[in-house]
Design a protein around this motif. Structure first.
Motif, PDB file in Angstrom:
ATOM      1  N   LEU A  81       0.862  -1.176   0.000  1.00  0.00           N
ATOM      2  CA  LEU A  81       0.000   0.000   0.000  1.00  0.00           C
ATOM      3  C   LEU A  81       0.903   1.231   0.000  1.00  0.00           C
ATOM      4  CD1 LEU A  81      -2.985   0.942   0.232  1.00  0.00           C
ATOM      5  CD2 LEU A  81      -2.545   1.210   2.662  1.00  0.00           C
ATOM      6  N   PHE A  82       0.903   1.968  -1.100  1.00  0.00           N
ATOM      7  CA  PHE A  82       1.681   3.194  -1.203  1.00  0.00           C
ATOM      8  C   PHE A  82       0.781   4.359  -0.829  1.00  0.00           C
ATOM      9  CE2 PHE A  82       3.975   0.210  -3.727  1.00  0.00           C
ATOM     10  CZ  PHE A  82       5.300   0.558  -3.544  1.00  0.00           C
ATOM     11  N   TRP A  83       1.325   5.321  -0.085  1.00  0.00           N
ATOM     12  CA  TRP A  83       0.514   6.425   0.390  1.00  0.00           C
ATOM     13  C   TRP A  83       1.249   7.743   0.235  1.00  0.00           C
ATOM     14  CZ3 TRP A  83       2.800   8.999   4.406  1.00  0.00           C
ATOM     15  CH2 TRP A  83       3.747   8.296   5.169  1.00  0.00           C
ATOM     16  N   ARG A  84       0.455   8.799   0.094  1.00  0.00           N
ATOM     17  CA  ARG A  84       0.954  10.176   0.072  1.00  0.00           C
ATOM     18  C   ARG A  84       0.072  10.995   0.990  1.00  0.00           C
ATOM     19  NH1 ARG A  84       3.238  12.335  -5.461  1.00  0.00           N
ATOM     20  NH2 ARG A  84       4.684  10.651  -5.862  1.00  0.00           N
ATOM     21  N   ASN A  85       0.689  11.825   1.799  1.00  0.00           N
ATOM     22  CA  ASN A  85      -0.042  12.657   2.751  1.00  0.00           C
ATOM     23  C   ASN A  85       0.252  14.119   2.444  1.00  0.00           C
ATOM     24  OD1 ASN A  85      -0.150  12.954   6.362  1.00  0.00           O
ATOM     25  ND2 ASN A  85      -1.816  12.944   4.924  1.00  0.00           N
ATOM     26  N   TYR A  86      -0.802  14.909   2.329  1.00  0.00           N
ATOM     27  CA  TYR A  86      -0.685  16.309   1.928  1.00  0.00           C
ATOM     28  C   TYR A  86      -1.167  17.230   3.036  1.00  0.00           C
ATOM     29  CZ  TYR A  86      -0.280  14.440  -2.796  1.00  0.00           C
ATOM     30  OH  TYR A  86       0.120  13.753  -3.906  1.00  0.00           O
ATOM     31  N   HIS A  87      -0.458  18.352   3.217  1.00  0.00           N
ATOM     32  CA  HIS A  87      -0.931  19.444   4.068  1.00  0.00           C
ATOM     33  C   HIS A  87      -2.203  20.005   3.437  1.00  0.00           C
ATOM     34  CE1 HIS A  87       2.454  20.090   6.752  1.00  0.00           C
ATOM     35  NE2 HIS A  87       3.300  20.123   5.739  1.00  0.00           N
ATOM     36  N   PRO A  88      -3.016  20.680   4.227  1.00  0.00           N
ATOM     37  CA  PRO A  88      -4.092  21.450   3.594  1.00  0.00           C
ATOM     38  C   PRO A  88      -3.462  22.401   2.563  1.00  0.00           C
ATOM     39  CG  PRO A  88      -4.453  21.339   5.950  1.00  0.00           C
ATOM     40  CD  PRO A  88      -3.087  20.741   5.690  1.00  0.00           C
ATOM     41  N   GLY A  89      -4.045  22.494   1.403  1.00  0.00           N
ATOM     42  CA  GLY A  89      -3.457  23.288   0.329  1.00  0.00           C
ATOM     43  C   GLY A  89      -2.711  22.419  -0.666  1.00  0.00           C
ATOM     44  N   ASP A  90      -2.766  21.097  -0.483  1.00  0.00           N
ATOM     45  CA  ASP A  90      -2.200  20.120  -1.417  1.00  0.00           C
ATOM     46  C   ASP A  90      -0.677  20.153  -1.530  1.00  0.00           C
ATOM     47  OD1 ASP A  90      -4.642  18.993  -1.936  1.00  0.00           O
ATOM     48  OD2 ASP A  90      -5.044  20.276  -3.655  1.00  0.00           O
ATOM     49  N   THR A  91       0.020  20.458  -0.457  1.00  0.00           N
ATOM     50  CA  THR A  91       1.470  20.376  -0.448  1.00  0.00           C
ATOM     51  C   THR A  91       1.876  19.031   0.147  1.00  0.00           C
ATOM     52  OG1 THR A  91       1.654  22.755  -0.127  1.00  0.00           O
ATOM     53  CG2 THR A  91       3.601  21.445   0.383  1.00  0.00           C
ATOM     54  N   LEU A  92       2.548  18.215  -0.657  1.00  0.00           N
ATOM     55  CA  LEU A  92       2.996  16.905  -0.184  1.00  0.00           C
ATOM     56  C   LEU A  92       4.008  17.091   0.939  1.00  0.00           C
ATOM     57  CD1 LEU A  92       3.045  13.788  -0.636  1.00  0.00           C
ATOM     58  CD2 LEU A  92       5.013  14.194  -2.115  1.00  0.00           C
ATOM     59  N   TYR A  93       3.790  16.393   2.072  1.00  0.00           N
ATOM     60  CA  TYR A  93       4.775  16.493   3.135  1.00  0.00           C
ATOM     61  C   TYR A  93       5.261  15.146   3.632  1.00  0.00           C
ATOM     62  CZ  TYR A  93       1.729  15.530   7.189  1.00  0.00           C
ATOM     63  OH  TYR A  93       0.909  14.938   8.108  1.00  0.00           O
ATOM     64  N   ARG A  94       4.584  14.056   3.314  1.00  0.00           N
ATOM     65  CA  ARG A  94       5.053  12.717   3.663  1.00  0.00           C
ATOM     66  C   ARG A  94       4.552  11.735   2.618  1.00  0.00           C
ATOM     67  NH1 ARG A  94       3.187  10.998   9.485  1.00  0.00           N
ATOM     68  NH2 ARG A  94       4.571   9.249   9.114  1.00  0.00           N
ATOM     69  N   ASN A  95       5.344  10.675   2.395  1.00  0.00           N
ATOM     70  CA  ASN A  95       4.861   9.580   1.563  1.00  0.00           C
ATOM     71  C   ASN A  95       5.603   8.316   1.947  1.00  0.00           C
ATOM     72  OD1 ASN A  95       7.322   9.435   0.011  1.00  0.00           O
ATOM     73  ND2 ASN A  95       6.598  11.163  -1.177  1.00  0.00           N
ATOM     74  N   GLY A  96       5.014   7.180   1.622  1.00  0.00           N
ATOM     75  CA  GLY A  96       5.646   5.938   2.007  1.00  0.00           C
ATOM     76  C   GLY A  96       4.903   4.734   1.487  1.00  0.00           C
ATOM     77  N   ALA A  97       5.276   3.577   2.030  1.00  0.00           N
ATOM     78  CA  ALA A  97       4.667   2.315   1.631  1.00  0.00           C
ATOM     79  C   ALA A  97       4.628   1.382   2.829  1.00  0.00           C
ATOM     80  CB  ALA A  97       5.455   1.676   0.493  1.00  0.00           C
ATOM     81  N   CYS A  98       3.567   0.597   2.884  1.00  0.00           N
ATOM     82  CA  CYS A  98       3.403  -0.442   3.899  1.00  0.00           C
ATOM     83  C   CYS A  98       3.329  -1.769   3.161  1.00  0.00           C
ATOM     84  CB  CYS A  98       2.132  -0.198   4.706  1.00  0.00           C
ATOM     85  SG  CYS A  98       1.777  -1.471   5.932  1.00  0.00           S
ATOM     86  N   PHE A  99       4.267  -2.668   3.427  1.00  0.00           N
ATOM     87  CA  PHE A  99       4.342  -3.953   2.737  1.00  0.00           C
ATOM     88  C   PHE A  99       3.814  -5.083   3.607  1.00  0.00           C
ATOM     89  CE2 PHE A  99       7.489  -1.521   0.459  1.00  0.00           C
ATOM     90  CZ  PHE A  99       7.359  -1.970  -0.843  1.00  0.00           C
ATOM     91  N   ASN A 100       3.046  -5.971   3.003  1.00  0.00           N
ATOM     92  CA  ASN A 100       2.682  -7.236   3.622  1.00  0.00           C
ATOM     93  C   ASN A 100       3.519  -8.301   2.921  1.00  0.00           C
ATOM     94  OD1 ASN A 100       1.632  -9.687   4.379  1.00  0.00           O
ATOM     95  ND2 ASN A 100      -0.504  -9.137   4.063  1.00  0.00           N
ATOM     96  N   THR A 101       4.563  -8.761   3.581  1.00  0.00           N
ATOM     97  CA  THR A 101       5.476  -9.751   2.995  1.00  0.00           C
ATOM     98  C   THR A 101       5.209 -11.158   3.521  1.00  0.00           C
ATOM     99  OG1 THR A 101       7.123  -9.328   4.711  1.00  0.00           O
ATOM    100  CG2 THR A 101       7.298  -8.025   2.685  1.00  0.00           C
ATOM    101  N   ALA A 102       4.097 -11.357   4.238  1.00  0.00           N
ATOM    102  CA  ALA A 102       3.830 -12.642   4.893  1.00  0.00           C
ATOM    103  C   ALA A 102       3.208 -13.683   3.973  1.00  0.00           C
ATOM    104  CB  ALA A 102       2.932 -12.419   6.107  1.00  0.00           C
ATOM    105  N   GLY A 103       2.776 -13.298   2.782  1.00  0.00           N
ATOM    106  CA  GLY A 103       2.220 -14.267   1.851  1.00  0.00           C
ATOM    107  C   GLY A 103       0.706 -14.232   1.791  1.00  0.00           C
ATOM    108  N   ALA A 104       0.170 -15.190   1.026  1.00  0.00           N
ATOM    109  CA  ALA A 104      -1.261 -15.225   0.745  1.00  0.00           C
ATOM    110  C   ALA A 104      -2.094 -15.408   2.009  1.00  0.00           C
ATOM    111  CB  ALA A 104      -1.558 -16.346  -0.235  1.00  0.00           C
ATOM    112  N   ASP A 105      -3.273 -14.820   1.960  1.00  0.00           N
ATOM    113  CA  ASP A 105      -4.266 -14.940   3.034  1.00  0.00           C
ATOM    114  C   ASP A 105      -3.764 -14.428   4.375  1.00  0.00           C
ATOM    115  OD1 ASP A 105      -6.147 -16.051   1.246  1.00  0.00           O
ATOM    116  OD2 ASP A 105      -5.158 -18.003   1.458  1.00  0.00           O
TER     117      ASP A 105
END
Length: 193
Positions: A81-105
């Motif tokens: 899950l890739f994400w971007r977080n914006y300040h009010p006014g649409d200025t990007l201030y953080r972004n990242g990714a959360c990985f599930n590497t544990a496999g199916a189900d």
């Protein structure tokens, strides 16, 4: 040799490229997280913040600031899950990714602290969270306020054969300094001999 140089160049570009830009023009470091097993069954309170694809689901739960990632396929890939977080006014201030590497189900969470009343964009995809087993050089400038040496060490820890060198007197682009250029040339010559 060409493959090695391509991978080295790609890693250097990944570590040095600005993903987003703050008003001051500084690069924003990508936040990479490997999800952990939820302490208790995850219950969504806001299903409008989910993305569903055949490979899995990705959600943001504002009650606790959790990213929730499920992997539905036994395809050898991780759900990310890739994400971007914006300040009010649409200025990007953080972004990242959360990985599930544990496999199916399986389901994994990443706990982040998001700013209240900010805009969040999420995107789910299948990804290969494994990084290649190749020699890697990570240069960190001791004057870099945006990506300190500890961040370089964290990035290098993902590779079995990585070395981290802190370049004295260098800022965010240590490879462009004379010392950084020398260290890069030495590293590349060791790989070809």
């Amino acid at each position: 040799m060409k493959k090695l140089l391509t991978i080295v160049a790609a890693v250097i570009a990944l570590l040095l490229s600005p993903i987003g830009v703050t008003p001051a023009g500084a690069a924003i470091a990508m936040e990479w997280d490997k999800g952990v097993v939820p302490a208790s069954p995850f219950e969504l309170t806001n299903d409008r913040s989910c993305v569903l694809i055949g490979a899995g689901a990705g959600c943001f739960e504002p009650q606790g600031d959790y990213f929730y990632v499920t992997d539905r396929l036994a395809d050898g890939h991780s759900a990310a899950l890739f994400w971007r977080n914006y300040h009010p006014g649409d200025t990007l201030y953080r972004n990242g990714a959360c990985f599930n590497t544990a496999g199916a189900d399986t389901a994994r969470i990443c706990n982040k602290d998001m700013r209240e009343n900010s805009k969040l964009q999420i995107r789910l995809c299948a990804a290969d969270a494994r990084l290649p087993d190749v020699p890697v050089l990570v240069l960190s400038g001791d004057l870099d306020a945006n990506t300190p040496t500890v961040s370089g060490r964290e990035a290098a820890a993902q590779f079995p054969h990585a070395e981290v060198v802190e370049v004295e007197g260098a800022g965010h682009t240590p490879a462009q300094s004379p010392e950084g250029a020398r260290l890069t040339a030495e590293f590349l010559s060791r790989q070809t001999s």
